[in-house]
Write an enzyme that holds these catalytic residues in place. Structure first.
Site, PDB file in Angstrom:
ATOM      1  CG  ASP A  61     -12.441  -0.724   1.557  1.00 42.17           C
ATOM      2  OD1 ASP A  61     -12.097  -1.508   0.665  1.00 42.17           O
ATOM      3  OD2 ASP A  61     -11.639  -0.202   2.362  1.00 42.17           O
ATOM      4  CE  LYS A 120     -11.336  -3.034   3.966  1.00 44.25           C
ATOM      5  NZ  LYS A 120     -10.300  -3.918   3.440  1.00 44.25           N
ATOM      6  CB  ALA A 135      -1.536  -2.188  -3.065  1.00 42.59           C
ATOM      7  CD1 TRP A 179      -2.506   1.712   2.239  1.00 42.57           C
ATOM      8  CD2 TRP A 179      -2.913   1.370   0.056  1.00 42.57           C
ATOM      9  NE1 TRP A 179      -3.557   2.506   1.860  1.00 42.57           N
ATOM     10  CE2 TRP A 179      -3.823   2.324   0.540  1.00 42.57           C
ATOM     11  CE3 TRP A 179      -2.969   0.998  -1.294  1.00 42.57           C
ATOM     12  CZ2 TRP A 179      -4.789   2.923  -0.282  1.00 42.57           C
ATOM     13  CZ3 TRP A 179      -3.924   1.603  -2.110  1.00 42.57           C
ATOM     14  CH2 TRP A 179      -4.810   2.545  -1.612  1.00 42.57           C
ATOM     15  CB  SER A 213      -9.830  -9.021  -0.195  1.00 45.53           C
ATOM     16  OG  SER A 213      -9.890  -9.077   1.218  1.00 45.53           O
ATOM     17  NE  ARG A 214      -3.445  -7.687   2.252  1.00 39.73           N
ATOM     18  CZ  ARG A 214      -2.766  -6.600   2.519  1.00 39.73           C
ATOM     19  NH1 ARG A 214      -1.463  -6.654   2.593  1.00 39.73           N
ATOM     20  NH2 ARG A 214      -3.385  -5.464   2.744  1.00 39.73           N
ATOM     21  CG  ASN A 215      -8.835  -8.756   5.866  1.00 40.62           C
ATOM     22  OD1 ASN A 215      -8.556  -9.120   7.004  1.00 40.62           O
ATOM     23  ND2 ASN A 215      -8.338  -7.655   5.337  1.00 40.62           N
ATOM     24  CG  LEU A 274      -1.303  -7.224   7.042  1.00 39.46           C
ATOM     25  CD1 LEU A 274      -0.835  -7.167   8.475  1.00 39.46           C
ATOM     26  CD2 LEU A 274      -1.070  -5.896   6.349  1.00 39.46           C
ATOM     27  NE  ARG A 280       9.628  -3.893   9.292  1.00 41.62           N
ATOM     28  CZ  ARG A 280       8.951  -4.673  10.091  1.00 41.62           C
ATOM     29  NH1 ARG A 280       8.936  -4.443  11.385  1.00 41.62           N
ATOM     30  NH2 ARG A 280       8.266  -5.697   9.623  1.00 41.62           N
TER      31      ARG A 280
HETATM   32  N1  LIG Z   1      -2.526  -3.876   0.142  1.00 40.78           N
HETATM   33  C1  LIG Z   1      -3.634  -3.180  -0.130  1.00 40.78           C
HETATM   34  O1  LIG Z   1      -4.255  -3.355  -1.207  1.00 40.78           O
HETATM   35  C2  LIG Z   1      -4.144  -2.162   0.835  1.00 40.78           C
HETATM   36  C3  LIG Z   1      -3.688  -2.114   2.131  1.00 40.78           C
HETATM   37  N2  LIG Z   1      -4.197  -1.177   2.998  1.00 40.78           N
HETATM   38  C4  LIG Z   1      -3.758  -1.117   4.378  1.00 40.78           C
HETATM   39  O2  LIG Z   1      -2.408  -0.673   4.426  1.00 40.78           O
HETATM   40  C5  LIG Z   1      -1.757  -1.206   5.587  1.00 40.78           C
HETATM   41  C6  LIG Z   1      -0.449  -1.855   5.147  1.00 40.78           C
HETATM   42  O3  LIG Z   1      -0.798  -2.903   4.274  1.00 40.78           O
HETATM   43  P1  LIG Z   1       0.166  -3.405   3.113  1.00 40.78           P
HETATM   44  O4  LIG Z   1       1.058  -2.345   2.625  1.00 40.78           O
HETATM   45  O5  LIG Z   1      -0.678  -4.084   2.125  1.00 40.78           O
HETATM   46  O6  LIG Z   1       1.002  -4.480   3.929  1.00 40.78           O
HETATM   47  P2  LIG Z   1       2.379  -5.162   3.513  1.00 40.78           P
HETATM   48  O7  LIG Z   1       2.477  -6.413   4.285  1.00 40.78           O
HETATM   49  O8  LIG Z   1       2.471  -5.206   2.022  1.00 40.78           O
HETATM   50  O9  LIG Z   1       3.498  -4.117   4.035  1.00 40.78           O
HETATM   51  C7  LIG Z   1       3.590  -3.706   5.383  1.00 40.78           C
HETATM   52  C8  LIG Z   1       4.661  -2.635   5.496  1.00 40.78           C
HETATM   53  O10 LIG Z   1       4.740  -2.147   6.828  1.00 40.78           O
HETATM   54  C9  LIG Z   1       6.069  -2.363   7.321  1.00 40.78           C
HETATM   55  N3  LIG Z   1       6.077  -2.657   8.755  1.00 40.78           N
HETATM   56  C10 LIG Z   1       6.604  -1.865   9.707  1.00 40.78           C
HETATM   57  N4  LIG Z   1       6.440  -2.402  10.916  1.00 40.78           N
HETATM   58  C11 LIG Z   1       5.807  -3.567  10.728  1.00 40.78           C
HETATM   59  C12 LIG Z   1       5.391  -4.586  11.613  1.00 40.78           C
HETATM   60  N5  LIG Z   1       5.573  -4.510  12.940  1.00 40.78           N
HETATM   61  N6  LIG Z   1       4.763  -5.654  11.087  1.00 40.78           N
HETATM   62  C13 LIG Z   1       4.575  -5.759   9.763  1.00 40.78           C
HETATM   63  N7  LIG Z   1       4.961  -4.812   8.868  1.00 40.78           N
HETATM   64  C14 LIG Z   1       5.573  -3.732   9.354  1.00 40.78           C
HETATM   65  C15 LIG Z   1       6.611  -3.500   6.483  1.00 40.78           C
HETATM   66  O11 LIG Z   1       8.012  -3.448   6.518  1.00 40.78           O
HETATM   67  P3  LIG Z   1       8.938  -4.709   6.102  1.00 40.78           P
HETATM   68  O12 LIG Z   1       8.927  -4.766   4.603  1.00 40.78           O
HETATM   69  O13 LIG Z   1      10.264  -4.327   6.634  1.00 40.78           O
HETATM   70  O14 LIG Z   1       8.348  -5.934   6.741  1.00 40.78           O
HETATM   71  C16 LIG Z   1       6.039  -3.142   5.131  1.00 40.78           C
HETATM   72  O15 LIG Z   1       6.761  -2.093   4.554  1.00 40.78           O
HETATM   73  C17 LIG Z   1      -2.760  -2.185   6.219  1.00 40.78           C
HETATM   74  O16 LIG Z   1      -3.408  -1.552   7.273  1.00 40.78           O
HETATM   75  C18 LIG Z   1      -3.745  -2.463   5.098  1.00 40.78           C
HETATM   76  O17 LIG Z   1      -5.034  -2.772   5.583  1.00 40.78           O
HETATM   77  C19 LIG Z   1      -5.136  -0.271   2.607  1.00 40.78           C
HETATM   78  C20 LIG Z   1      -5.594  -0.281   1.328  1.00 40.78           C
HETATM   79  C21 LIG Z   1      -5.159  -1.230   0.343  1.00 40.78           C
HETATM   80  O1  LIG Z   2      -8.408  -2.620   1.914  1.00 38.78           O
HETATM   81  C1  LIG Z   2      -8.212  -3.177   0.869  1.00 38.78           C
HETATM   82  C2  LIG Z   2      -8.811  -2.716  -0.393  1.00 38.78           C
HETATM   83  O2  LIG Z   2      -9.560  -1.547  -0.229  1.00 38.78           O
HETATM   84  C3  LIG Z   2      -7.332  -4.367   0.825  1.00 38.78           C
HETATM   85  O3  LIG Z   2      -7.978  -5.385   1.491  1.00 38.78           O
HETATM   86  P1  LIG Z   2      -7.152  -6.595   2.128  1.00 38.78           P
HETATM   87  O4  LIG Z   2      -6.329  -6.022   3.234  1.00 38.78           O
HETATM   88  O5  LIG Z   2      -8.209  -7.541   2.575  1.00 38.78           O
HETATM   89  O6  LIG Z   2      -6.309  -7.163   1.025  1.00 38.78           O
END
Ligand SMILES: NC(=O)C1=CN([C@@H]2O[C@H](COP(=O)(O)OP(=O)(O)OC[C@H]3O[C@@H](n4cnc5c(N)ncnc54)[C@H](OP(=O)(O)O)[C@@H]3O)[C@@H](O)[C@H]2O)C=CC1
Ligand SMILES: O=C(CO)COP(=O)(O)O
Length: 326
Positions: free
Chosen positions: A243, A190, A139, A15, A253-255, A272, A35
């Site tokens: 959403d 959601k 994403a 994201w 969706s991962r969920n 995740l 990180r």
């Molecule tokens: N993916 C999607 O389509 C969407 C995601 N989101 C939301 O965005 C947020 C992040 O999701 P997403 O980017 O997909 O997740 P990812 O697993 O792809 O990435 C997580 C990121 O957070 C970092 N991080 C820092 N601290 C932690 C920790 N303690 N545990 C795990 N990761 C950590 C990770 O670093 P490192 O690489 O070093 O592990 C990585 O850069 C979530 O809340 C998700 O619901 C919202 C909309 C869409």
């Molecule tokens: O929030 C999301 C799309 O809007 C991504 O959903 P997931 O975390 O379930 O993949």
């Protein structure tokens, strides 16, 4: 005309990387903070990320593994998972210039405190205004430049409107809201309901049952969010219904994928799924508000292995019918 700013994204997962691409497309210089030093090298030299293997990143996106670079940002998007936010806020807070808008982009509720992510950030970092970005958008879709609409909320003056202008592009359309609570609860709850919909799909209970669970789940979302202080119309919009529709209808969706694996009795994916940590705390908060959330409670019980899928379904089906359930 939008002025070109320095946007930093903290958290270079799927994201955060997609949002960095949005900011770069909107004409800003972008720093993506990870990180993980090897991810920074991969982005800076190859313009690629393991989190979005099909995307080629703009050369305007510079990655760093040093949080101190956040001190140069005009705006910071925080895209680490909800459960990591409390610890990350302590790390990033000292580096943010006073007044730098900080936008929460995670979808979850802090399981330890029961606070929304914006509240976790505000509690740890008092010297910046807070906003939240949420709504239907995978994403991979955003990174591919496919049309996406989201909501950005803030209670601070015209900050939400300014952030919308800052990030808007031909394919990325943010809408402004003042309902910080509702926008975040839509995104967090959601996730729990997408696990429920996935369980129903994985257990092959049929499309009719899936529609029933999504609709009944939406009632629970509105009830709980309303008791929490959200505006009802927010949950009817992109950050709520929008959403919910997206995540309850796609294995992307991962969920939903997690729920599907549970329902089908298959090995669970390691990815995740924010709904896991959110389910129990949502049920706890609902109990405190005196709000009935049977589908979320069933998800929490299944995740906690207090009930099997079959027992949870039996419990839901044997509930006495109530008028307010429809
Ligand atoms: N993916 C999607 O389509 C969407 C995601 N989101 C939301 O965005 C947020 C992040 O999701 P997403 O980017 O997909 O997740 P990812 O697993 O792809 O990435 C997580 C990121 O957070 C970092 N991080 C820092 N601290 C932690 C920790 N303690 N545990 C795990 N990761 C950590 C990770 O670093 P490192 O690489 O070093 O592990 C990585 O850069 C979530 O809340 C998700 O619901 C919202 C909309 C869409
Ligand atoms: O929030 C999301 C799309 O809007 C991504 O959903 P997931 O975390 O379930 O993949």
């Amino acid at each position: 005309m939008t002025v070109s700013l320095h946007v930093a994204v903290h958290g270079a997962g799927a994201w955060g990387t997609a949002l960095a691409m949005v900011a770069a497309r909107a004409g800003h210089s972008v720093t993506l903070v990870t990180r993980n030093p090897s991810i920074a090298v991969e982005i800076n030299t190859g313009h690629r990320s393991v989190y979005l293997p099909d995307a080629r990143l703009s050369e305007d996106i510079v990655a760093s593994d040093d949080v101190a670079v956040l001190s140069e940002a005009d705006v910071v998007l925080c895209a680490v998972p909800a459960q990591a936010t409390a610890a990350e806020a302590l790390r990033i807070g000292p580096h943010l210039k006073p007044g730098t808008p900080l936008v929460s982009c995670a979808k979850g509720i802090d399981a330890r405190s029961g606070l929304l992510v914006s509240e976790v950030l505000a509690g740890a970092i008092a010297h910046v205004p807070i906003a939240a970005l949420s709504g239907p958008g995978f994403a991979v879709d955003v990174a591919a430049g496919l049309p996406t609409a989201v909501t950005i909320a803030s209670e601070e003056g015209d900050l939400a409107e300014r952030l919308c202008q800052l990030l808007a592009g031909p394919a990325f359309r943010p809408y402004a809201s003042r309902d910080l609570v509702g926008v975040q609860l839509g995104g967090a709850l959601k996730n729990v309901l997408a696990i429920a919909a996935g369980i129903v799909a994985g257990a092959r209970l049929g499309a009719s049952a899936e529609a029933a669970v999504i609709t009944r789940g939406f009632v629970e979302m509105r009830r709980l969010a309303g008791a929490w202080g959200a505006k009802p119309e927010t949950l009817m919009g992109l950050a709520g219904l929008g959403d919910l529709v997206l995540t309850c209808s796609s294995l992307q969706s991962r969920n939903f994928a997690l729920g599907h694996a549970i329902g089908a009795g298959e090995p669970l994916p390691q990815k995740l799924a924010e709904g896991v940590a959110t389910a129990e705390i949502a049920v706890t908060r609902a109990a405190a508000f005196g709000v009935d959330v049977p589908i979320m409670a069933a998800v929490a019980a299944i995740l906690d292995r207090r009930l099997t899928v079959e027992e949870a379904i039996d419990a839901l089906l044997s509930r006495p019918l109530k008028r307010e359930d429809f």
